[in-house]
Design a protein around this motif. Sequence first.
Motif, PDB file in Angstrom:
ATOM      1  N   PRO A  86       0.718  -1.238  -0.193  1.00  0.00           N
ATOM      2  CA  PRO A  86      -0.035  -0.104   0.075  1.00  0.00           C
ATOM      3  C   PRO A  86       0.855   1.273   0.077  1.00  0.00           C
ATOM      4  CG  PRO A  86      -0.808  -1.685   1.767  1.00  0.00           C
ATOM      5  CD  PRO A  86       0.704  -2.033   1.198  1.00  0.00           C
ATOM      6  N   ASN A  87       0.353   2.164  -0.570  1.00  0.00           N
ATOM      7  CA  ASN A  87       0.853   3.482  -0.943  1.00  0.00           C
ATOM      8  C   ASN A  87       0.896   4.250   0.664  1.00  0.00           C
ATOM      9  OD1 ASN A  87       1.856   3.244  -3.316  1.00  0.00           O
ATOM     10  ND2 ASN A  87      -0.040   3.951  -4.230  1.00  0.00           N
ATOM     11  N   PRO A  88       2.094   4.928   1.151  1.00  0.00           N
ATOM     12  CA  PRO A  88       1.948   5.884   2.236  1.00  0.00           C
ATOM     13  C   PRO A  88       1.111   6.991   2.110  1.00  0.00           C
ATOM     14  CG  PRO A  88       3.930   6.072   1.206  1.00  0.00           C
ATOM     15  CD  PRO A  88       3.335   4.927   0.442  1.00  0.00           C
ATOM     16  N   ASP A  89       0.309   7.269   2.997  1.00  0.00           N
ATOM     17  CA  ASP A  89      -0.395   8.622   3.192  1.00  0.00           C
ATOM     18  C   ASP A  89       0.202   9.799   3.466  1.00  0.00           C
ATOM     19  OD1 ASP A  89      -3.027   6.386   4.045  1.00  0.00           O
ATOM     20  OD2 ASP A  89      -2.575   7.190   1.959  1.00  0.00           O
ATOM     21  N   GLN A 107       1.591  29.176  10.594  1.00  0.00           N
ATOM     22  CA  GLN A 107       1.454  27.846  11.153  1.00  0.00           C
ATOM     23  C   GLN A 107       1.351  26.592  10.199  1.00  0.00           C
ATOM     24  OE1 GLN A 107       1.455  26.146  13.602  1.00  0.00           O
ATOM     25  NE2 GLN A 107      -0.048  24.469  13.340  1.00  0.00           N
ATOM     26  N   GLN A 108       2.153  25.634  10.074  1.00  0.00           N
ATOM     27  CA  GLN A 108       2.284  24.603   9.322  1.00  0.00           C
ATOM     28  C   GLN A 108       2.318  23.082   9.963  1.00  0.00           C
ATOM     29  OE1 GLN A 108       5.673  25.315   6.986  1.00  0.00           O
ATOM     30  NE2 GLN A 108       4.614  26.742   5.482  1.00  0.00           N
ATOM     31  N   SER A 109       1.458  22.098   9.440  1.00  0.00           N
ATOM     32  CA  SER A 109       1.575  20.786  10.074  1.00  0.00           C
ATOM     33  C   SER A 109       1.731  19.850   8.973  1.00  0.00           C
ATOM     34  CB  SER A 109       0.482  20.662  11.031  1.00  0.00           C
ATOM     35  OG  SER A 109      -0.719  20.770  10.313  1.00  0.00           O
ATOM     36  N   ALA A 110       2.333  18.810   9.216  1.00  0.00           N
ATOM     37  CA  ALA A 110       2.370  17.597   8.039  1.00  0.00           C
ATOM     38  C   ALA A 110       2.158  16.212   8.903  1.00  0.00           C
ATOM     39  CB  ALA A 110       3.507  17.709   7.262  1.00  0.00           C
ATOM     40  N   THR A 111       1.520  15.289   8.221  1.00  0.00           N
ATOM     41  CA  THR A 111       1.360  13.938   8.677  1.00  0.00           C
ATOM     42  C   THR A 111       1.680  12.913   7.584  1.00  0.00           C
ATOM     43  OG1 THR A 111      -0.056  14.453  10.323  1.00  0.00           O
ATOM     44  CG2 THR A 111      -0.173  12.220   9.940  1.00  0.00           C
ATOM     45  N   LEU A 112       2.533  11.941   8.165  1.00  0.00           N
ATOM     46  CA  LEU A 112       2.885  10.836   7.099  1.00  0.00           C
ATOM     47  C   LEU A 112       2.597   9.519   7.659  1.00  0.00           C
ATOM     48  CD1 LEU A 112       4.570  10.033   4.506  1.00  0.00           C
ATOM     49  CD2 LEU A 112       6.662   9.634   5.769  1.00  0.00           C
ATOM     50  N   SER A 113       1.704   8.603   7.021  1.00  0.00           N
ATOM     51  CA  SER A 113       1.332   7.369   7.580  1.00  0.00           C
ATOM     52  C   SER A 113       1.341   6.232   6.673  1.00  0.00           C
ATOM     53  CB  SER A 113      -0.126   7.673   8.174  1.00  0.00           C
ATOM     54  OG  SER A 113      -0.819   7.873   6.893  1.00  0.00           O
ATOM     55  N   GLN A 114       1.724   5.074   7.260  1.00  0.00           N
ATOM     56  CA  GLN A 114       1.874   3.873   6.370  1.00  0.00           C
ATOM     57  C   GLN A 114       0.811   2.912   6.926  1.00  0.00           C
ATOM     58  OE1 GLN A 114       3.698   3.240   3.467  1.00  0.00           O
ATOM     59  NE2 GLN A 114       2.331   1.181   3.534  1.00  0.00           N
ATOM     60  N   LEU A 115       0.039   2.131   5.944  1.00  0.00           N
ATOM     61  CA  LEU A 115      -0.700   1.155   6.292  1.00  0.00           C
ATOM     62  C   LEU A 115       0.072  -0.183   6.651  1.00  0.00           C
ATOM     63  CD1 LEU A 115      -3.571  -0.011   7.019  1.00  0.00           C
ATOM     64  CD2 LEU A 115      -3.739  -0.362   4.676  1.00  0.00           C
ATOM     65  N   ILE A 116       0.135  -1.257   7.537  1.00  0.00           N
ATOM     66  CA  ILE A 116       0.586  -2.174   7.554  1.00  0.00           C
ATOM     67  C   ILE A 116      -0.442  -3.347   7.422  1.00  0.00           C
ATOM     68  CG2 ILE A 116       2.577  -3.579   9.042  1.00  0.00           C
ATOM     69  CD1 ILE A 116       3.474  -0.912   7.930  1.00  0.00           C
ATOM     70  N   SER A 294      -2.227   1.149  10.999  1.00  0.00           N
ATOM     71  CA  SER A 294      -1.527   2.401  10.380  1.00  0.00           C
ATOM     72  C   SER A 294      -0.430   3.069  11.261  1.00  0.00           C
ATOM     73  CB  SER A 294      -2.535   3.241   9.866  1.00  0.00           C
ATOM     74  OG  SER A 294      -1.846   4.415   8.980  1.00  0.00           O
ATOM     75  N   LEU A 295       0.916   3.196  10.980  1.00  0.00           N
ATOM     76  CA  LEU A 295       1.726   4.039  11.649  1.00  0.00           C
ATOM     77  C   LEU A 295       1.929   5.308  10.985  1.00  0.00           C
ATOM     78  CD1 LEU A 295       4.593   1.195  12.129  1.00  0.00           C
ATOM     79  CD2 LEU A 295       2.909   2.030  13.685  1.00  0.00           C
ATOM     80  N   SER A 296       2.088   6.164  11.868  1.00  0.00           N
ATOM     81  CA  SER A 296       2.110   7.744  11.479  1.00  0.00           C
ATOM     82  C   SER A 296       3.186   8.476  11.928  1.00  0.00           C
ATOM     83  CB  SER A 296       0.760   8.491  11.477  1.00  0.00           C
ATOM     84  OG  SER A 296       0.557   8.697  12.758  1.00  0.00           O
ATOM     85  N   VAL A 297       3.734   9.465  11.304  1.00  0.00           N
ATOM     86  CA  VAL A 297       4.758  10.468  12.080  1.00  0.00           C
ATOM     87  C   VAL A 297       4.061  12.013  11.617  1.00  0.00           C
ATOM     88  CG1 VAL A 297       6.920  11.405  11.987  1.00  0.00           C
ATOM     89  CG2 VAL A 297       6.583   8.928  11.855  1.00  0.00           C
ATOM     90  N   ASN A 298       3.970  12.785  12.523  1.00  0.00           N
ATOM     91  CA  ASN A 298       3.458  14.119  12.432  1.00  0.00           C
ATOM     92  C   ASN A 298       4.276  15.268  12.716  1.00  0.00           C
ATOM     93  OD1 ASN A 298       2.403  14.641  15.271  1.00  0.00           O
ATOM     94  ND2 ASN A 298       1.319  12.825  14.811  1.00  0.00           N
TER      95      ASN A 298
END
Length: 439
Positions: A86-89, A107-116, A294-298
């Motif tokens: 699966p592609n990361p989000d 103000q800025q925010s970002a999130t990167l997640s990956q479905l396992i 799903s694992l994520s880093v924000n």
Amino acid sequence: MNLIPSIYHMNRSVIKIILLSAGLFSLSIKTYALAALPQTEPVADTLKLNIKDAENRLLQNNLQFLAQKYNVNIAEAQVITAKLFPNPDFSFTNGIHATQVANAASQQSATLSQLIQTAGKRNNSIQLAKIGVTQSKYQLFDLLRTLRYTLRTDFYSIYYQQQSAKVYQEEINSLAKTLEVFKQQYAAGNIAQKEVLRIQSQLYSLQGEYSNLLTSIDTTASEFKLLIRANPDQPVAPVIDIDSDQQKLTSVPYQQLIDSANVNRYDLRLAKSQVDYNNINLKLQKSMAVPDFSLSVNYDKLGSYGNNFIGAGIEFNLPFFNRNQGGIKQARLAISQSQLQLQSQTDAVQSQLSTYYRLAQRQEQLSNSIDPSFDKNFTRLIKGVFDNYQKRNISLLEFLDFYDSYKNTTLQINNLKQAKMASLEQLNYVTGTPFFNNK
């Protein structure tokens, strides 16, 4: 009463008629003997080919077969899809407006997640896709088995029908010439009208039967030419080199036929693969009851906990209610269903083989009962009958009846030969192996 001397007292014109008819009859017999030879002169623009040539054209040109090949490629592409992760989000937010903040755009925010995926979902999906490729190949080969059976039965049907058509051509040509002579003699008052009408009636009957036979040939040839994509307007002339030793049913043991059917019947192998497919699908449905996560880093530039906040997280659903109970039950039922379908298919193959084998035995016995010297003996016999008609020992009706029986017997022999070849082709079809009729 001695009938031979009476010939000398007949009208000389009648004697000429009889002698001319005898010559025409003898010519038709010689023509038939030449036509019965395995090799004949090719007709202009006629497509002459043996069974191997026809099968090669089928593999190269048949659109139905070529289109089915794409299903294999499609199934192979599905394996590629199943192997992909699966592609990361990724999500990004930039501020636009906020109260009591001078510059909200900062103000800025970002999130990167990956479905396992868990519980072997990916591996099970790959196995199902691979079985799908195997099933597509089995479907392709089973289609080829059906196309070959149709091609080969049409091939032999056309050949023997064309042999029968030659018999009609020769009788029609002979009677047409005889009729013209009799009409001339009737006009001269040398013979009775009933003799002319009787020959004319026989000729019309032959022409009607011949027309029906040509229609049957054209219908079969049309299907045959479509299978190999030949020119629809091009006549076809199958060429057969029959080796009697290779046509014997006993040359292949019955157990070998059974074993070959179990291995080479791709519809049977397709039914077996469906059981395997459903077993893997059950594993997949059970794995679907295990939630993925799903694992994520924000990142948050101006977060509530301080500037340049970085966090990590995990997300998964709680399987309190939906544990894929319906999918698992359906998969179990599909296994039981496919097992019954496999047994049904196996029983059908064995039943077909038993039935077609007995049919082939009967056809071979009938074919073996034909005297090889029949054509030669019968030709000599019918010539003797004509001699008796010439001497007026038999009537015109008796002569025509015997002449008609010659046609019927020859046609019956062709039908028996065709039926034998067809029965062997049925065994080729039901075993999935070309044991017979390979020349």
